[in-house]
Design an enzyme around this catalytic site. Structure first.
Site, mmCIF file in Angstrom:
data_model
loop_
_atom_site.group_PDB
_atom_site.id
_atom_site.type_symbol
_atom_site.label_atom_id
_atom_site.label_comp_id
_atom_site.label_asym_id
_atom_site.label_seq_id
_atom_site.Cartn_x
_atom_site.Cartn_y
_atom_site.Cartn_z
ATOM 1 C CD GLU A 25 -2.869 -0.741 2.176
ATOM 2 O OE1 GLU A 25 -3.139 0.142 2.643
ATOM 3 O OE2 GLU A 25 -3.677 -1.889 2.231
ATOM 4 C CG HIS A 80 -5.172 3.954 1.589
ATOM 5 N ND1 HIS A 80 -6.214 4.644 1.847
ATOM 6 C CD2 HIS A 80 -5.365 2.529 1.707
ATOM 7 C CE1 HIS A 80 -6.948 3.739 2.240
ATOM 8 N NE2 HIS A 80 -6.724 2.533 2.029
ATOM 9 C CG HIS A 82 -7.313 -1.331 -0.922
ATOM 10 N ND1 HIS A 82 -8.659 -1.220 -0.609
ATOM 11 C CD2 HIS A 82 -6.989 -0.244 0.255
ATOM 12 C CE1 HIS A 82 -8.932 -0.431 0.535
ATOM 13 N NE2 HIS A 82 -7.963 -0.147 1.068
ATOM 14 C CG ASP A 93 -8.971 1.739 4.814
ATOM 15 O OD1 ASP A 93 -7.716 1.784 5.224
ATOM 16 O OD2 ASP A 93 -9.122 1.233 3.857
HETATM 17 ZN ZN ZN Z 1 -7.309 0.794 2.788
#
Ligand code: ZN
Length: 139
Positions: A25, A80, A82, A93
């Protein structure tokens, strides 16, 4: 807020960052004004398990915020990736969304395609925000 503008150069910058770390990530801040992201600032992910989590390096984050403020901008978003999952917020999150009033942008995978989605994460709720570029085209 139901609409959020990410100028195309900024979206391209985020995607490049994501592509540079295909199995981890990545994360960063979006700086801008009102509901417009004008710059993306990559922040190192210091989570112990970066394959499935992100945690922004504190020092880098503080410096980025100060630099944005100096340039007359605010933090308007947090992004961010995935690497292998859809761009929907995980329970973590949502639980760890501590920035008030920013859009959480997640770049993930859906049916083998890279997809970017935006979310408002507040009080344990995730509400999708429409992302589009400066010409009104979906991000
Ligand atoms: Zn996430």
């Amino acid at each position: 807020m139901t609409d959020f503008v990410i100028i195309s150069a900024v979206a391209a910058q985020m995607l490049q960052h994501v592509d540079s770390e295909p199995d981890r990530e990545v994360c960063g801040l979006l700086g801008g004004r009102d509901d417009q992201a004008l710059v993306a600032v990559a922040i190192p992910n210091v989570a112990p398990t970066p394959q499935v989590r992100y945690e922004m390096d504190r020092q880098a984050m503080v410096e980025a915020v100060m630099r944005l403020r100096r340039d007359g901008m605010d933090v308007v978003g947090v992004y961010h990736s995935h690497p292998h999952d859809p761009p929907t917020p995980s329970i973590t999150d949502i639980a760890e969304a501590t920035w008030p009033d920013v859009v959480y942008v997640i770049i993930g995978r859906e049916k083998g395609q890279q997809v970017m989605r935006g979310w408002s994460l507040r009080r344990g709720q995730a509400v999708e925000v429409n992302l589009h570029d400066e010409w009104g085209l979906p991000s």
